[in-house]
Write a protein that holds these residues in place. Sequence first.
Motif, PDB file in Angstrom:
ATOM      1  N   ARG A  63     -28.452  20.205 -21.317  1.00 29.08           N
ATOM      2  CA  ARG A  63     -27.992  20.470 -19.948  1.00 29.08           C
ATOM      3  C   ARG A  63     -28.446  19.397 -18.965  1.00 29.08           C
ATOM      4  N   ILE A  64     -29.525  18.719 -19.275  1.00 29.35           N
ATOM      5  CA  ILE A  64     -30.019  17.652 -18.403  1.00 29.35           C
ATOM      6  C   ILE A  64     -29.174  16.386 -18.570  1.00 29.35           C
ATOM      7  N   LEU A  65     -28.699  16.150 -19.790  1.00 28.39           N
ATOM      8  CA  LEU A  65     -27.946  14.934 -20.105  1.00 28.39           C
ATOM      9  C   LEU A  65     -26.457  15.054 -19.784  1.00 28.39           C
ATOM     10  N   LEU A  66     -25.837  16.119 -20.266  1.00 27.24           N
ATOM     11  CA  LEU A  66     -24.382  16.274 -20.152  1.00 27.24           C
ATOM     12  C   LEU A  66     -24.036  17.240 -19.025  1.00 27.24           C
ATOM     13  N   VAL A  67     -24.254  16.796 -17.799  1.00 29.97           N
ATOM     14  CA  VAL A  67     -23.966  17.638 -16.637  1.00 29.97           C
ATOM     15  C   VAL A  67     -22.462  17.681 -16.386  1.00 29.97           C
ATOM     16  N   ARG A  68     -22.009  18.747 -15.762  1.00 36.02           N
ATOM     17  CA  ARG A  68     -20.586  18.894 -15.440  1.00 36.02           C
ATOM     18  C   ARG A  68     -20.088  17.661 -14.688  1.00 36.02           C
ATOM     19  N   GLU A  69     -18.942  17.158 -15.107  1.00 36.70           N
ATOM     20  CA  GLU A  69     -18.242  16.006 -14.547  1.00 36.70           C
ATOM     21  C   GLU A  69     -18.906  14.662 -14.859  1.00 36.70           C
ATOM     22  N   ALA A  70     -19.917  14.655 -15.718  1.00 36.85           N
ATOM     23  CA  ALA A  70     -20.463  13.371 -16.179  1.00 36.85           C
ATOM     24  C   ALA A  70     -19.366  12.633 -16.925  1.00 36.85           C
ATOM     25  N   VAL A  71     -19.298  11.326 -16.730  1.00 35.44           N
ATOM     26  CA  VAL A  71     -18.285  10.493 -17.366  1.00 35.44           C
ATOM     27  C   VAL A  71     -18.986   9.560 -18.333  1.00 35.44           C
ATOM     28  N   GLY A  72     -18.422   9.442 -19.530  1.00 37.75           N
ATOM     29  CA  GLY A  72     -19.003   8.562 -20.535  1.00 37.75           C
ATOM     30  C   GLY A  72     -18.140   8.538 -21.772  1.00 37.75           C
ATOM     31  N   ASN A  73     -18.786   8.284 -22.906  1.00 33.97           N
ATOM     32  CA  ASN A  73     -18.078   8.164 -24.177  1.00 33.97           C
ATOM     33  C   ASN A  73     -18.833   8.914 -25.265  1.00 33.97           C
ATOM     34  N   VAL A  74     -18.096   9.665 -26.063  1.00 32.47           N
ATOM     35  CA  VAL A  74     -18.667  10.265 -27.261  1.00 32.47           C
ATOM     36  C   VAL A  74     -18.255   9.376 -28.429  1.00 32.47           C
ATOM     37  N   VAL A  75     -19.248   8.858 -29.119  1.00 33.18           N
ATOM     38  CA  VAL A  75     -19.030   7.919 -30.219  1.00 33.18           C
ATOM     39  C   VAL A  75     -19.347   8.625 -31.529  1.00 33.18           C
ATOM     40  N   TRP A  76     -18.389   8.613 -32.439  1.00 28.02           N
ATOM     41  CA  TRP A  76     -18.548   9.221 -33.759  1.00 28.02           C
ATOM     42  C   TRP A  76     -18.696   8.127 -34.805  1.00 28.02           C
ATOM     43  N   MET A  77     -19.833   8.103 -35.473  1.00 23.43           N
ATOM     44  CA  MET A  77     -20.074   7.206 -36.605  1.00 23.43           C
ATOM     45  C   MET A  77     -20.126   8.110 -37.833  1.00 23.43           C
ATOM     46  N   ASP A  78     -18.972   8.395 -38.380  1.00 19.26           N
ATOM     47  CA  ASP A  78     -18.866   9.405 -39.436  1.00 19.26           C
ATOM     48  C   ASP A  78     -19.691   9.081 -40.677  1.00 19.26           C
ATOM     49  N   GLU A  79     -19.761   7.817 -41.036  1.00 19.17           N
ATOM     50  CA  GLU A  79     -20.512   7.423 -42.231  1.00 19.17           C
ATOM     51  C   GLU A  79     -21.880   6.862 -41.870  1.00 19.17           C
ATOM     52  N   GLY A  80     -22.349   7.125 -40.651  1.00 19.07           N
ATOM     53  CA  GLY A  80     -23.645   6.664 -40.189  1.00 19.07           C
ATOM     54  C   GLY A  80     -23.525   5.389 -39.372  1.00 19.07           C
ATOM     55  N   ASP A  81     -24.640   4.988 -38.771  1.00 20.02           N
ATOM     56  CA  ASP A  81     -24.687   3.766 -37.967  1.00 20.02           C
ATOM     57  C   ASP A  81     -24.910   2.597 -38.904  1.00 20.02           C
ATOM     58  N   VAL A  82     -23.816   2.165 -39.533  1.00 17.83           N
ATOM     59  CA  VAL A  82     -23.848   1.109 -40.546  1.00 17.83           C
ATOM     60  C   VAL A  82     -22.950  -0.032 -40.067  1.00 17.83           C
ATOM     61  N   PRO A  83     -23.546  -1.206 -39.771  1.00 16.10           N
ATOM     62  CA  PRO A  83     -22.722  -2.330 -39.319  1.00 16.10           C
ATOM     63  C   PRO A  83     -21.568  -2.607 -40.278  1.00 16.10           C
ATOM     64  N   ASP A  84     -20.429  -2.933 -39.700  1.00 13.76           N
ATOM     65  CA  ASP A  84     -19.175  -3.240 -40.384  1.00 13.76           C
ATOM     66  C   ASP A  84     -18.461  -2.004 -40.922  1.00 13.76           C
ATOM     67  N   GLN A  85     -19.054  -0.803 -40.803  1.00  9.79           N
ATOM     68  CA  GLN A  85     -18.318   0.428 -41.040  1.00  9.79           C
ATOM     69  C   GLN A  85     -17.539   0.700 -39.747  1.00  9.79           C
ATOM     70  N   THR A  86     -16.864   1.840 -39.662  1.00 10.59           N
ATOM     71  CA  THR A  86     -16.076   2.124 -38.468  1.00 10.59           C
ATOM     72  C   THR A  86     -16.587   3.336 -37.704  1.00 10.59           C
TER      73      THR A  86
END
Length: 163
Positions: free
Chosen positions: A95-118
């Motif tokens: 609740r402290i981070l994602l307050v109503r009307e906060a603007v940003g990006n949700v990033v999905w790294m489905d196979e993990g944070d692995v360089p050159d993956q997607t």
Amino acid sequence: MATPIQASTRYYRRGVTKVLWVPTIANLQAPTRAELDAGTELADEVSAMSGWQTTSGTVPTPALGSRFTPTVPGEITAADSSLTFWASKTADDVRILLVREAVGNVVWMDEGDVPDQTMDIFPVSVMSQAKVRELDGASQIMAQFAITREPAENVTIPAAAGG
């Protein structure tokens, strides 16, 4: 004989997938490692998720000379999307981070944070922080998101700084 599709290396999502809240990304098709590192990793507090996918509609293209109506690709839409988090008894939680009307990006790294993956990047605005109230369940907060622009899908994850 046709060439078979490449065999997949199957995996279990829990413990692998990373989901980040990144306030600012200048170019969704080429985020920098510094932009990603400035975000907040959410996966350890996510208990459920819904949506986070795009779909395409079709547009009919009839012709008088045929009874068949072919279609062409049409609009692209994103499903209503949410993330459900564990709530803290001290209220020191999402609740402290994602307050109503906060603007940003949700990033999905489905196979993990692995360089050159997607990864997939969803530009969003936080719509609400709904308290999930159940008699026998642990307390949770559901953050609902409006997807404000076309998501960037299958974007290459950049290497770590200096790596």
